[in-house]
Design an enzyme around this catalytic site. Structure first.
Site, PDB file in Angstrom:
ATOM      1  N   ARG A  99     -16.297  -3.220   4.669  1.00  0.00           N
ATOM      2  CA  ARG A  99     -16.898  -4.516   5.017  1.00  0.00           C
ATOM      3  C   ARG A  99     -18.030  -4.410   6.037  1.00  0.00           C
ATOM      4  NH1 ARG A  99     -12.688  -9.544   4.882  1.00  0.00           N
ATOM      5  NH2 ARG A  99     -11.331  -8.821   3.215  1.00  0.00           N
TER       6      ARG A  99
ATOM      7  N   PHE B 299      -7.493   7.133   5.562  1.00  0.00           N
ATOM      8  CA  PHE B 299      -6.833   7.399   4.290  1.00  0.00           C
ATOM      9  C   PHE B 299      -7.717   7.006   3.110  1.00  0.00           C
ATOM     10  CE2 PHE B 299      -3.406   6.962   1.057  1.00  0.00           C
ATOM     11  CZ  PHE B 299      -2.913   8.255   1.164  1.00  0.00           C
TER      12      PHE B 299
ATOM     13  N   ARG C 191       1.395   9.305  13.159  1.00  0.00           N
ATOM     14  CA  ARG C 191       1.256   8.274  14.191  1.00  0.00           C
ATOM     15  C   ARG C 191       2.602   7.651  14.518  1.00  0.00           C
ATOM     16  NH1 ARG C 191      -3.732   5.181  11.178  1.00  0.00           N
ATOM     17  NH2 ARG C 191      -5.383   6.704  11.594  1.00  0.00           N
ATOM     18  N   ASN C 192       3.435   7.492  13.490  1.00  0.00           N
ATOM     19  CA  ASN C 192       4.745   6.881  13.708  1.00  0.00           C
ATOM     20  C   ASN C 192       5.628   7.763  14.581  1.00  0.00           C
ATOM     21  OD1 ASN C 192       4.869   4.349  11.814  1.00  0.00           O
ATOM     22  ND2 ASN C 192       3.872   5.946  10.620  1.00  0.00           N
TER      23      ASN C 192
ATOM     24  N   LYS D 242      10.309   5.304   5.581  1.00  0.00           N
ATOM     25  CA  LYS D 242      10.158   6.610   6.238  1.00  0.00           C
ATOM     26  C   LYS D 242       9.376   6.469   7.532  1.00  0.00           C
ATOM     27  CE  LYS D 242       5.659   7.315   5.274  1.00  0.00           C
ATOM     28  NZ  LYS D 242       4.588   7.743   6.204  1.00  0.00           N
TER      29      LYS D 242
END
Length: 327
Positions: free
Chosen positions: A35, A14, A255-256, A191
């Site tokens: 990082r 994202f 993914r959820n 959601k």
């Protein structure tokens, strides 16, 4: 429009997608900050992020860095790391922020340790910066590929929200300004929980009618909690509420949803496909509902299934035998 320096922190799918879509317009100086020095060097040299966005070309105008001092002079900083990493990121990068930087959280979750919304957490860690939130129906792959996408961006100050919407929006990425940070954040977090519920129904083979019922009753839960916590009912019907719920609860890119399908099939808690924010948000949302005396049976059932305290058949029986009430 004034050219601004924008830094996106978080080199996952994202964060990379947001950096790509903003840089493509070439109206601002955009840097993706991560990082891992090795990863950032690879992205800079190869101009592709196969692990996160396979096949997407990273524009020449997009910069890459693993050095926090790139934040110097940045007027807008997007926090695009997972919700549970926000506190650490704020502490790590906070000392490098310009005094006038606007911080935008792009995660759709709630801090599971404190139960706080991410704007509240960031205001504690970064008290001298305006904190905004970006949320709505947008998959990283769609955004990065330039497919038309609309989302909401909310700040307490309407002028800040409008500035962010104008600055970040482009030809294929449109932002709508809001002042309802509570509603936008809760819509984004809840959601995900409801998408897991929809996936459980699909995985268990309970039919489209059951899925529609869970989504609609779940939306009612979302509305009750948002209003109880000080958000606006209108936000529930907008991009960060209904819009994001429709996308996440119906598309197999989610993914959820896929996580819920696996639960419904009895395959256990498989998170190998990537971060599942709803798996963390379910229990926190259920606790928030209890704290505010809000009836949230769908959310509570999802939390119980994830925690292993309830099986799918028992959850559906409980939901279907609740006392009859008005809609």
């Amino acid at each position: 429009m004034q050219r601004e320096k924008i830094v996106v922190i978080g080199a996952g799918a994202f964060g990379t997608a947001l950096a790509v879509v903003i840089a493509l317009e070439n109206r601002h100086d955009v840097t993706l900050l991560g990082r891992d020095p090795s990863l950032m060097a690879d992205l800079r040299n190869e101009r592709v992020h196969e692990a996160a966005l396979p096949g997407v070309e990273l524009p020449d105008a997009l910069g890459f860095s693993a050095e926090p001092d790139v934040l110097a002079g940045a007027s807008i900083v997007l926090f695009a790391m997972p919700s549970q990493a926000h506190a650490d990121a704020a502490q790590h990068y906070g000392p490098y922020l310009a005094s006038d930087s606007i911080i935008v959280t792009c995660a759709k979750g709630i801090d599971r340790n404190s139960g706080r919304l991410l704007t509240e957490l960031l205001e504690t860690e970064l008290p001298h910066h305006p904190i905004a939130v970006l949320s709505g129906p947008g998959f990283a792959a769609d955004i990065a590929r330039g497919l038309p996408t609309a989302m909401a961006i909310a700040a307490e100050d309407a002028t800040v929200a409008e500035r962010l919407a104008t600055t970040i929006s482009g030809k294929t990425f449109r932002l709508y300004a809001s002042t309802d940070r509570i509603g936008v954040q809760l819509g984004g977090a809840l959601k995900n929980v409801l998408a897991i519920a929809a996936g459980i129904v699909e995985g268990a083979g309970l039919g489209d009618s059951a899925r529609a019922a869970l989504i609609s009753r779940g939306l009612a839960e979302m509305s009750r909690l948002i209003v109880a916590m000080g958000g606006k009912a209108d936000t529930v019907r907008g991009l960060s509420g209904l819009g994001d719920l429709v996308l996440t609860a119906t598309s197999h890119q989610s993914r959820n949803l896929r996580f819920g399908i696996a639960l419904g099939r009895g395959e256990g808690k498989d998170m190998s496909g990537g971060l599942v924010e709803g798996a963390f948000a379910a229990a926190v949302a259920a606790r928030l509902g209890e704290h505010h005396a809000i009836d949230m049976p769908v959310t509570e059932a999802v939390a119980a299934i994830i925690d292993g305290n309830l099986d799918v058949a028992s959850a559906m029986q409980q939901l279907m035998t609740r006392p009859i009430t008005t809609e």
